[in-house]
Design a protein around this motif. Structure first.
Motif, PDB file in Angstrom:
ATOM      1  N   ARG A  48      -1.351  -5.617  11.804  1.00  0.00           N
ATOM      2  CA  ARG A  48       0.284  -5.743  11.897  1.00  0.00           C
ATOM      3  C   ARG A  48       0.403  -7.211  12.718  1.00  0.00           C
ATOM      4  O   ARG A  48       1.230  -6.966  13.726  1.00  0.00           O
ATOM      5  CB  ARG A  48       0.803  -4.598  12.754  1.00  0.00           C
ATOM      6  N   TYR A 107       0.967  -1.416   0.079  1.00  0.00           N
ATOM      7  CA  TYR A 107       0.117  -0.003   0.108  1.00  0.00           C
ATOM      8  C   TYR A 107       0.898   1.102   0.013  1.00  0.00           C
ATOM      9  O   TYR A 107       1.328   1.483   1.059  1.00  0.00           O
ATOM     10  CB  TYR A 107      -1.029   0.108   1.292  1.00  0.00           C
ATOM     11  N   HIS A 150      -2.995  -5.032   6.884  1.00  0.00           N
ATOM     12  CA  HIS A 150      -2.046  -3.896   7.112  1.00  0.00           C
ATOM     13  C   HIS A 150      -2.309  -3.247   8.568  1.00  0.00           C
ATOM     14  O   HIS A 150      -1.408  -2.856   9.211  1.00  0.00           O
ATOM     15  CB  HIS A 150      -1.988  -2.816   6.263  1.00  0.00           C
ATOM     16  N   THR A 154      -5.617   3.361   5.414  1.00  0.00           N
ATOM     17  CA  THR A 154      -4.784   2.283   6.535  1.00  0.00           C
ATOM     18  C   THR A 154      -4.715   3.095   7.848  1.00  0.00           C
ATOM     19  O   THR A 154      -4.912   2.553   8.915  1.00  0.00           O
ATOM     20  CB  THR A 154      -3.431   1.775   6.010  1.00  0.00           C
TER      21      THR A 154
END
Length: 390
Positions: free
Chosen positions: A203, A152, A200, A161
């Protein structure tokens, strides 16, 4: 500053203050807040501008069906073999013809039967997936890690995000905990955009789909049994109202397959997709299971964020589900609806007030409009300071 800029600024400020206030309440005295994102085609386009709109995805040329014999037969029987191109409206008519032939055998054409109708629908679903993957990256998982590894790196993707990561961080900062996720998703899209974003945001090393509740429990995910992917926390809802490219019906139920598949494999096992029609047909086991889950989530929702979904007239059943946010004026009290869209807000506003007919009279649910792209809304919220308590 234009009136649109003023309105957008007020919407961004209202979102930040509202989330801050909801998270700032004493959660021992009330249930944790629920924020639901209702995602239309504009949500996927915000993440990947190549993502096709309905008018692009559901428009086919005669050459597109050259290797689909049942669709060719269908076109011949209904007298459409001379059409070189089917636009979105003709596509809906074609799907309507199939729906009526399936539902009412007594009026079925002499050359149609259960088998070739089912094969034609499967070919149409295969064609739609083929057209989508030709237009943009579907974001399949890596075969080894089973993670959505697509980068991204655009400004818009970073903003989206960071926006969801900020919501996650704010929920953690008030000790909302993993047992009650702050936000959930209901989507009319088929793709894996939501899963990619959450990959994303979380994590973590484990595959993200292990933490998502989809309204149904598949027997297998990416070839592995469900026992290999059982979540360790209460799941965040990601419910796909119109089916999805990963949902494969089986004799026992459903499998989810996020890995890349060949065209031959897709033909053999086409995904479960609801295709546009003048009368949408949701009479399949998957939808009988996920619709009650979607209704329950909406009724529990405090803040509904509608992104890139213009509530088209043909989505009558979907609009009825959306209305379950508040069945009555009493249910609507205290609820808020944020609409983020590039389309004419006058049209969207009229459709929203048609669903919540008491809204102009009662003022609930509260309406907030952002005229523009979702990634711009996310960036503005981040620049505004995320969420704050008034």
């Amino acid at each position: 500053m234009s009136s649109t800029d003023v309105s957008n600024a007020a919407t961004v400020d209202a979102f930040g203050r509202l989330i801050g206030n909801l998270l700032g309440q004493n959660l021992e005295e009330r249930k944790p807040p629920v924020v639901t994102f209702w995602c239309g085609a504009g949500f996927s386009k915000a993440w990947d501008p190549r993502s096709p709109t309905d008018g692009e995805l559901f428009a086919i040329d005669l050459d597109d069906i050259r290797d689909f014999p049942n669709l060719q037969h269908l076109m011949h029987v209904i007298g459409w073999e001379d059409y070189r191109h089917l636009d979105f409206e003709r596509f809906k008519n074609l799907r309507y013809v199939l729906d009526m032939q399936v539902r009412y055998p007594d009026i079925r054409n002499r050359y149609f039967d259960d088998q070739n109708l089912r094969l034609s629908i499967n070919e149409l679903r295969t064609l739609v997936m083929r057209r989508f993957t030709a237009a943009c990256d579907i974001h399949n998982v890596d075969d080894d890690s089973l993670r959505f590894t697509s980068p991204y790196d655009s400004r818009g993707q970073r903003a989206i995000t960071h926006f969801f990561a900020a919501l996650e961080d704010h929920a953690s900062s008030v000790d909302l905990g993993t047992n009650w996720p702050l936000y959930h998703f209901l989507t009319t899209n088929y793709d894996f955009t939501i899963e990619t974003i959450l990959e994303h945001v979380y994590r973590q090393d484990a595959p993200v789909f292990g933490r998502l509740y989809r309204g149904v429990t598949p027997q297998r995910i990416c070839g592995g049994t469900i026992w290999e992917h059982l979540p360790r926390t209460v799941d965040r809802n990601v419910i796909k109202i119109n089916g999805g490219f990963e949902i494969l019906p089986t004799a026992q139920g459903f499998d989810f397959e996020y890995r890349q598949r060949s065209d031959a494999e897709i033909r053999q096992e086409p995904p479960l997709l609801i295709l546009p029609s003048q009368v949408q047909d949701y009479d399949e086991p998957y939808f009988h299971q996920v619709f009650p889950k979607a209704v329950r989530l909406l009724r529990e929702t405090d803040v509904l964020v509608i992104v890139g979904y213009s509530m088209p007239q043909e989505d009558s059943l979907v609009r009825f589900i959306l209305r379950q946010l508040a069945e009555s004026p009493f249910d609507a009290t205290g609820k808020h609806v944020f609409v983020i869209d590039t389309k004419n807000h006058a049209t969207i506003k009229s459709r929203l007030e048609e669903m919540f007919f008491y809204l102009p009279r009662t003022g609930w649910p509260r309406e907030h409009y952002f005229s523009g792209r979702f990634e711009d809304f996310c960036q503005r919220v981040i620049e505004h300071g995320g969420v704050s308590q008034s």
